[in-house]
Scaffold this motif. Structure first.
Motif, PDB file in Angstrom:
ATOM      1  N   VAL A   2       1.655 -15.695  -4.222  1.00  0.00           N
ATOM      2  CA  VAL A   2       2.420 -16.705  -3.829  1.00  0.00           C
ATOM      3  C   VAL A   2       2.362 -17.884  -4.572  1.00  0.00           C
ATOM      4  CG1 VAL A   2       2.262 -18.715  -1.799  1.00  0.00           C
ATOM      5  CG2 VAL A   2       2.328 -16.186  -1.020  1.00  0.00           C
ATOM      6  N   ASN A   3       0.833 -18.301  -5.125  1.00  0.00           N
ATOM      7  CA  ASN A   3       0.809 -19.370  -6.043  1.00  0.00           C
ATOM      8  C   ASN A   3       1.276 -19.416  -7.456  1.00  0.00           C
ATOM      9  OD1 ASN A   3      -1.002 -21.412  -4.497  1.00  0.00           O
ATOM     10  ND2 ASN A   3      -1.590 -19.571  -3.855  1.00  0.00           N
ATOM     11  N   ARG A  13      -6.904 -18.686  -0.843  1.00  0.00           N
ATOM     12  CA  ARG A  13      -6.316 -19.705  -1.638  1.00  0.00           C
ATOM     13  C   ARG A  13      -7.101 -20.647  -2.650  1.00  0.00           C
ATOM     14  NH1 ARG A  13      -4.105 -24.009   2.213  1.00  0.00           N
ATOM     15  NH2 ARG A  13      -2.922 -24.634   0.467  1.00  0.00           N
ATOM     16  N   THR A  23       5.743 -10.874  -9.363  1.00  0.00           N
ATOM     17  CA  THR A  23       6.288 -10.457  -8.116  1.00  0.00           C
ATOM     18  C   THR A  23       5.806  -8.853  -8.100  1.00  0.00           C
ATOM     19  OG1 THR A  23       7.557 -12.128  -7.806  1.00  0.00           O
ATOM     20  CG2 THR A  23       7.820 -10.292  -6.321  1.00  0.00           C
ATOM     21  N   ASN A  68       3.961 -17.797  -8.117  1.00  0.00           N
ATOM     22  CA  ASN A  68       5.384 -18.087  -8.118  1.00  0.00           C
ATOM     23  C   ASN A  68       5.842 -19.281  -7.264  1.00  0.00           C
ATOM     24  OD1 ASN A  68       6.769 -15.413  -8.767  1.00  0.00           O
ATOM     25  ND2 ASN A  68       5.231 -14.763  -7.872  1.00  0.00           N
ATOM     26  N   LEU A  69       5.063 -20.156  -7.268  1.00  0.00           N
ATOM     27  CA  LEU A  69       5.422 -21.533  -6.848  1.00  0.00           C
ATOM     28  C   LEU A  69       5.260 -22.568  -8.176  1.00  0.00           C
ATOM     29  CD1 LEU A  69       3.227 -22.086  -3.671  1.00  0.00           C
ATOM     30  CD2 LEU A  69       5.605 -21.968  -3.775  1.00  0.00           C
ATOM     31  N   ARG A 121      -7.162 -17.755   5.524  1.00  0.00           N
ATOM     32  CA  ARG A 121      -6.388 -17.776   4.042  1.00  0.00           C
ATOM     33  C   ARG A 121      -6.992 -18.763   3.280  1.00  0.00           C
ATOM     34  NH1 ARG A 121      -0.229 -18.535   4.330  1.00  0.00           N
ATOM     35  NH2 ARG A 121      -0.379 -18.239   2.054  1.00  0.00           N
ATOM     36  N   ARG A 142      -1.811 -11.414  -2.097  1.00  0.00           N
ATOM     37  CA  ARG A 142      -0.769 -12.535  -1.380  1.00  0.00           C
ATOM     38  C   ARG A 142      -1.049 -13.702  -1.958  1.00  0.00           C
ATOM     39  NH1 ARG A 142      -1.115 -14.406   4.969  1.00  0.00           N
ATOM     40  NH2 ARG A 142       0.793 -15.794   4.713  1.00  0.00           N
ATOM     41  N   GLU A 143      -2.283 -14.498  -2.029  1.00  0.00           N
ATOM     42  CA  GLU A 143      -2.353 -15.781  -2.530  1.00  0.00           C
ATOM     43  C   GLU A 143      -2.020 -16.001  -3.795  1.00  0.00           C
ATOM     44  OE1 GLU A 143      -2.464 -17.818  -0.229  1.00  0.00           O
ATOM     45  OE2 GLU A 143      -2.813 -16.636   1.496  1.00  0.00           O
TER      46      GLU A 143
END
Length: 279
Positions: A69-70, A195, A33, A72-73, A191, A65-66
């Motif tokens: 996000v991914n 992605r 992050t 950290n999922l 996006r 950003r993507e």
């Protein structure tokens, strides 16, 4: 002053050790992050051989950003990596045979998470076309080839899979640019390719993003046979039992079977997959 008993001291030490382990784990994970750009951001990346212009600030930040996000999922991305081991071997040869770049398998990833999902709009399956994986892959390829012929770009073809050929074409005409990275699009389509790129980067470099998975953890395709039927099946539960499996297993391996029966007055030939083990 009351002294702690020996078992209490053991408990205190144990709790402290757990705290240190947790803190170290959080610290390592938070590097993704806090330091996502310098540590994990690729020097270059492309989609289907078309280079992504990372020198453009907006493009770089949208990809960042993507990725963040991914990466950290944790659970969702981990499950996708596990499922890919089962699904990609089916998708990849069809893409190759149809002349569609291999990178489009990551489009299927973001469409469905590689499960036979049903969207709020009623779209079905891994490609959100239909539940039959092989036929859906072929249908997706046909659409993508048409979009590539229309726009001259695989990146725009991918965007059109989400925004529609008419929708993307209208924006190209209105904005007088013909490059995905130069277009101002609705949030979902804007996006969409980023992605795909993010999942491609993570899935090709899972360890770099903290996903260390042993081969034994990956989901595997089960040995199966295919039965050709050219008549109606009045009761799929009974049919499943006659094949040594149950209704649930039959539907899991043949999600295109939508009902409890298979009407076939026209004597059309259907292939039904029957697993040989793992049920």
């Amino acid at each position: 002053m009351k002294k702690f008993s020996f078992p209490v001291w053991i408990a205190v030490v144990f709790v402290c050790a757990l705290f240190l382990i947790f803190a170290t784990s959080v610290e390592n994970k938070n590097k993704i992050t806090r330091e996502g750009t310098p540590q994990f951001f690729p020097a270059k990346i492309d989609f289907s051989g078309e280079e992504t212009p990372l020198q453009i600030t907006d493009v770089r930040e949208r990809l960042d950003r993507e990725l963040l996000v991914n990466a950290n999922l944790d659970a969702s991305t981990l499950l996708i990596i596990k499922r890919a081991n089962r699904v990609f071997p089916i998708i990849e040869p069809i893409l190759q045979r149809k002349g569609v770049p291999d990178d489009f398998k990551y489009l299927a990833v973001i469409e469905s998470g590689l499960v036979h999902a049903v969207s709020s709009a009623g779209a079905r399956g891994i490609w959100q076309f239909m539940h039959h994986l092989e036929k859906a892959t072929e249908a997706a390829c046909d659409y993508l080839l048409q979009a590539k012929a229309k726009f001259g770009s695989w990146t725009l073809a991918a965007a059109a899979y989400n925004g529609g050929m008419s929708g993307v074409g209208k924006q190209i005409e209105n904005q007088q640019v013909n490059n995905y990275y130069d277009l101002l699009l609705n949030d979902e389509t804007a996006r969409y390719v980023f992605r795909i790129l993010a999942l491609k980067e993570i899935m090709q470099n899972p360890v770099k993003f903290g996903f260390e998975i042993s081969p034994e953890e990956l989901y595997k395709n089960l040995p199966s046979k295919k039965i050709v039927v050219d008549s109606s099946i009045s009761n799929l539960a009974q049919f499943a039992k006659s094949q040594g499996i149950n209704y649930k297993i039959l539907k899991l391996h043949n999600p295109w079977l939508r009902d409890t029966k298979l009407p076939n007055p026209g004597k059309k030939k259907y292939e039904i997959e029957i697993p040989l083990e793992g049920y």
